[in-house]
Structure formats: structure tokens, C-alpha cells
Design a protein around this motif. Sequence first.
Motif, PDB file in Angstrom:
ATOM      1  N   GLY A 171      52.096  56.330  31.544  1.00 60.95           N
ATOM      2  CA  GLY A 171      52.835  57.112  30.554  1.00 60.95           C
ATOM      3  C   GLY A 171      52.464  56.763  29.129  1.00 60.95           C
ATOM      4  N   ALA A 172      52.158  55.489  28.850  1.00 63.31           N
ATOM      5  CA  ALA A 172      51.825  55.072  27.485  1.00 63.31           C
ATOM      6  C   ALA A 172      50.522  55.695  27.008  1.00 63.31           C
ATOM      7  CB  ALA A 172      51.732  53.551  27.422  1.00 63.31           C
ATOM      8  N   ASN A 173      49.625  56.052  27.918  1.00 62.61           N
ATOM      9  CA  ASN A 173      48.355  56.663  27.530  1.00 62.61           C
ATOM     10  C   ASN A 173      48.512  58.118  27.106  1.00 62.61           C
ATOM     11  OD1 ASN A 173      45.826  54.856  28.028  1.00 62.61           O
ATOM     12  ND2 ASN A 173      47.220  54.398  29.710  1.00 62.61           N
ATOM     13  N   PHE A 174      49.672  58.720  27.355  1.00 67.81           N
ATOM     14  CA  PHE A 174      49.923  60.099  26.945  1.00 67.81           C
ATOM     15  C   PHE A 174      50.996  60.202  25.873  1.00 67.81           C
ATOM     16  CE2 PHE A 174      48.257  60.346  31.267  1.00 67.81           C
ATOM     17  CZ  PHE A 174      47.274  61.305  31.128  1.00 67.81           C
ATOM     18  N   GLU A 175      51.509  59.076  25.415  1.00 64.96           N
ATOM     19  CA  GLU A 175      52.592  59.059  24.437  1.00 64.96           C
ATOM     20  C   GLU A 175      52.020  59.015  23.025  1.00 64.96           C
ATOM     21  OE1 GLU A 175      55.815  59.705  23.021  1.00 64.96           O
ATOM     22  OE2 GLU A 175      56.158  59.145  25.113  1.00 64.96           O
ATOM     23  N   THR A 176      52.690  59.658  22.077  1.00 64.76           N
ATOM     24  CA  THR A 176      52.242  59.652  20.679  1.00 64.76           C
ATOM     25  C   THR A 176      53.237  58.978  19.746  1.00 64.76           C
ATOM     26  OG1 THR A 176      53.214  61.854  20.361  1.00 64.76           O
ATOM     27  CG2 THR A 176      50.878  61.749  20.968  1.00 64.76           C
ATOM     28  N   ASP A 177      54.415  58.629  20.226  1.00 63.73           N
ATOM     29  CA  ASP A 177      55.405  57.924  19.421  1.00 63.73           C
ATOM     30  C   ASP A 177      55.089  56.427  19.438  1.00 63.73           C
ATOM     31  OD1 ASP A 177      57.865  56.461  18.721  1.00 63.73           O
ATOM     32  OD2 ASP A 177      58.808  58.428  18.725  1.00 63.73           O
ATOM     33  N   LEU A 178      54.899  55.834  18.266  1.00 62.58           N
ATOM     34  CA  LEU A 178      54.467  54.445  18.174  1.00 62.58           C
ATOM     35  C   LEU A 178      55.442  53.500  18.858  1.00 62.58           C
ATOM     36  CD1 LEU A 178      52.606  52.261  17.055  1.00 62.58           C
ATOM     37  CD2 LEU A 178      53.847  52.382  14.892  1.00 62.58           C
ATOM     38  N   LYS A 179      56.726  53.665  18.600  1.00 71.28           N
ATOM     39  CA  LYS A 179      57.711  52.755  19.188  1.00 71.28           C
ATOM     40  C   LYS A 179      57.827  52.956  20.698  1.00 71.28           C
ATOM     41  CE  LYS A 179      61.619  51.879  17.155  1.00 71.28           C
ATOM     42  NZ  LYS A 179      62.925  52.057  16.471  1.00 71.28           N
ATOM     43  N   LYS A 180      57.677  54.184  21.166  1.00 73.13           N
ATOM     44  CA  LYS A 180      57.766  54.423  22.609  1.00 73.13           C
ATOM     45  C   LYS A 180      56.558  53.866  23.351  1.00 73.13           C
ATOM     46  CE  LYS A 180      61.017  58.233  22.918  1.00 73.13           C
ATOM     47  NZ  LYS A 180      61.280  59.590  23.441  1.00 73.13           N
ATOM     48  N   ILE A 181      55.394  53.869  22.701  1.00 67.03           N
ATOM     49  CA  ILE A 181      54.219  53.247  23.324  1.00 67.03           C
ATOM     50  C   ILE A 181      54.475  51.758  23.536  1.00 67.03           C
ATOM     51  CG2 ILE A 181      51.803  52.605  22.946  1.00 67.03           C
ATOM     52  CD1 ILE A 181      51.442  55.274  21.522  1.00 67.03           C
ATOM     53  N   ILE A 182      55.025  51.107  22.517  1.00 63.34           N
ATOM     54  CA  ILE A 182      55.301  49.669  22.636  1.00 63.34           C
ATOM     55  C   ILE A 182      56.421  49.432  23.643  1.00 63.34           C
ATOM     56  CG2 ILE A 182      55.863  47.583  21.342  1.00 63.34           C
ATOM     57  CD1 ILE A 182      54.848  48.971  18.836  1.00 63.34           C
TER      58      ILE A 182
END
Length: 575
Positions: free
Chosen positions: A262-273
Motif C-alpha cells: 500500500g505504501a508504494n501507491f500512497e502519495t500522502d507523506l504521513k500515511k506513507i510513514i
Amino acid sequence: MIWSIAMNLSSMVFLSLFSFICLLGFLLMIFLDFSYYIEWEIMTLNSSSLEMTLILDWMSMLFLAFVSFISAMVLFYSGGYMVEDNNVDRFFYLVLGFVGSMMFMILSPNLVSILLGWDGLGLVSYVLVIYYQNEKSAGAGMLTALSNRVGDVAILISIALMFDMGGWGFIFYNDKEWMNEVSGLVVLVILAGVTKSAQIPFSAWLPAAMAAPTPVSALVHSSTLVTAGVYLLIRFSPALVSLGQSVLFVLAGLTMFMAGLGANFETDLKKIIALSTLSQLGVMMYILSMGFYKLAFFHLLTHALFKALLFMCAGSVIHSVGGTQDIRAMGGLIYVMPLSISSMNLANLALCGTPFLAGFYSKDLILEVAFSCLLNEICFWLLVVATGLTVCYTFRLIYYTVSGDYNLVSLSCISDDDKIMTWPMISLCLGAVMGGAFLSWLIFPSPLMICLPWWLKLLALMVSLVGGFIGYILNMMVGSYHLISLTNYNMVVFAGSMWFMPFLSTYGVSNFVFKISQYYHQSGDNGWLEYYGAQGAYKSFEVSSEYVQLAQDNSVKIYMVMYVLWLILASVVLF
């Protein structure tokens, strides 16, 4: 503002001193091999005594030292990040209450006293998630509170099950022989740990909790809320029977794969972390389910150092670029924020397990120990692919923040001038570099020799290199990458939405629960319970009171009717 900064500094100094004292206590206890168990008896009921207990051993003292140090840095950092907030004093009180609840939970070897810290974490986390008081924060806070409430109920039922043991001090019954007598207790404790540490199927609340201020995210995702479940299972690790270990093993493997994807398709910085935190929690649970609780604790501590640093750097970037969190709107920030971006990349490399940074000592050891155990093919490849995905989304983040094009507006005042925010980042950079080696020397004083075939020894490094290459090259080819995403839109939506888990955790559960509750409300509360309950009793009393009132009106007609009825009854009885 002056009061908030003074409060910020005093809290930081107090927590730093407390961290140093706990570290000295840890060194004494681990080298002299002793611990303290403090107990106050409150009441006794049917041979079960309720005590207030504290445990001071090397594990609790070391964890307290880390929690205090990271909390001190976060509070000092908050003085710069939250300086323009109107309710900054309330924010500091809530964070201190949050830290206090975590400390109380760490020191408790008793299920009843653990519940106090456990519930304190849940309550204060809800208040912090809804801190900005908008509709999105309210929804995220409700999802967080209700998801964690499942674990709270599991702890409550565990307390009831432990009543048969004559006490709630689980540290004395923490083995397979005792726990086999109440096998449901292990399942409930695993359920509590899984909900608090956001493993599948309770993963949706962790990215949603990003609605809280960034300093809170730095604290929650490093050493407090999400690590409470892992810490509880570490304490219960001797009692985890084979069934519980198997369930935890599968859930942890799926969680770290799902979060990395999921993190590889996310664009929100905080949600990636946040998704990277979820992936690392899966790694901790994975190795814990295999019986290596010291390795899980080791990775928990090293992860706390670089994850707090990563969130602080992200907060510094968000604070400087005007509040935007979309990584596509960033790029080339290394030229205007060299300290923050360098610290972020240092934390990212530690997260990947780059040799001789903090994450390398724990993550590489976990991978090699897992490879040396008997794993089935699915679990083995889940671990390998999840490791590659971690490096993939990390280098994707590095590309967008360092080497990408400058995508911000032309009039942007971006810099690293705020010393209140940069000094804690420098302190945690030292921890991200040296913390892993320091902890490995203390927790594992005698070196371990892990004998593996050469291809398994090199597998972790090769997977990391391939994952980093894919993550960087794919995002350099922006046009092709977006075209591939559009042609496989359904798959991208499925992978990027955490396998529809947020939808299922909100609308799916709520619709199912609402339909059942509506049925019971109509047939129960407004149906049979009303007919035979309150409304039925009211109608009966109303009719009876009318007859009683009629008899008390002193009417001659009533007395004549009663007299005739009495004569008829007497004649029937006599004759």
C-alpha cells in the motif's frame, strides 16, 4: 506563548533526566542480573487478592528510558511546531498524560493495573486524534477508539478468566502448563495485542490516526500506542502456545506485505510513514510468533529511534511548505532544507536496514534468524517480498523529496532556521546511527553465529538492492508509471487502499451492526420488552388504579353491588 515554551522546556528537561536515571537502572540490572517486584495489596475477594504491582527489570527500565528520551525530544520539537496553536498548553498536558499512561503500562505486571494504562492510552489517543476538531478528525478518532475498544474488551475478559488462578499477576503464571488450563486467555491476549498494534484485520485505524498533529504521530508510531500491543505479547511470550503462535505468524506476514504494498501507491507523506510503521510492527510480530521475544524487543527499540526522527523530519517539511502533505507537490527540497532532508534520508536508510545504521543490527538479525528456521514457502516469500517493498517505497520517497523537480509555488519561504525543531532531530540522528550497535552490545553481549547458505546470507541485501532500484527507476519514468497505473486501475485501487480495509472497517461493519441493532431495537426495545416491560406495566397499573379509585369513591351503587355479590357468594357457600 512564553508559558507554553517554558512548559515545553521543563517537560523536556524532566523527561531527559528520568531517561538517564532509567538507563543507569537498566545497566545495573542487566550486568548484576537482578530485578525488583513491588506489590501493595488493595483488597482480597474469595482467595483472589487485588494488588497494585510494579516490576523493575532490565526490559521495563530500558523501554522507560527510550520512551522518556523520545518523549522529551518530541515535546521540545512541539515548542516550534505548535507555537502558533491557540491551545498549545492543552496539547502539552495531553501528551504528558499519554506518556504517563504508557509508562504505567510498561511497569505493570498485573492485568488489572495494565488495564489502567491501556485504557489511558486509548482515551488520550482519541482526544489527540480529534485535536483539530473537524469532520475528518472526528471520523478518524472514532475509528481509532472503536478499533482499540475491541482489545480493551479482550483485556477485561482476560481479567475475568484469570480469577480462577487466584490473582492477576500474570508474570507468575506465564508458562504453557498454567495457560493450557485457561487456553482462551492466550487467544484474548493475542487479540488485545493485535488490535493495539494494528495487525490485520484491525489495520485501518493506524493510517487514519494521522489526523493528529505530527508531534503526536512521532510519539505514537515510535514508542507508545502502537508498541503497547507488541510489548504486552513480549511479556506473555513464554505462554504463547502453538496455536496462538501460528495465528500471529500468519497475521504478521500478511500485515507487513499489505502495508509495504500500500505504501508504494500512497502519495500522502504521513500515511506513507504510517504504513511503514505498520510494516515494521508486522516484522516484530513475525519474529515474536517464532519465539524470539528479545529480537522483537530489540527491533522495537531501534525502530523507535529512526521512526520518531522520520516523523519529525516529515513534520518539519510539512510545516515549511505550508501544510501540504502530497509528495508530488514536493521535490528538490535538499537545496532549501538540507538538514531536515538529510535527516529524513538517514532515517529512511536506517528503516531499509542499511549496513551499520540502527535498523541494520535488528532487521538483518531478524531476517537471518527467520531464514534459519523452518518456514513454509508462503511465509518465506511474504517476508522476502515485504523486505523488498520496504526499500521500494523508501527510495520512492527519497526520489520525491531529494532528486525530483521543484514543484512548490515560487513564493515559498522554506528553510531549517527553527532551532527548536532542528535540535531534537540532530539528537535522534545520533540515535539512528549509533543506537543499534549500542543496543546489540547490551542485549546480546555474546555474539551469535548464524550458519546459512551463501545465497540466503546475500538474499536480504540483494532484495533490498532490487527493491531500491525498482522504487527509484519507476518513479523517474513518471509518464510510463502513471500510464501503467491507469491501465491497471482496479489493481492499483485495491493495493493502494489497504485491500479495502478502511471501507470494511467503517461502512461494512457499521451497516452490518446497524441492521442487527435496528432489528433488536424494533423487536426488543420497541416490541416485546415494551409490551411485557415498562409500557405493559404502566398500562396494567393504569387500569388497576382506575378500579381502585372507583372503589374508593364512596358510591352507594358500588356498595349495593358489592353487598349483592357478597350475599350470592355466602348463599353458595352455605347451601
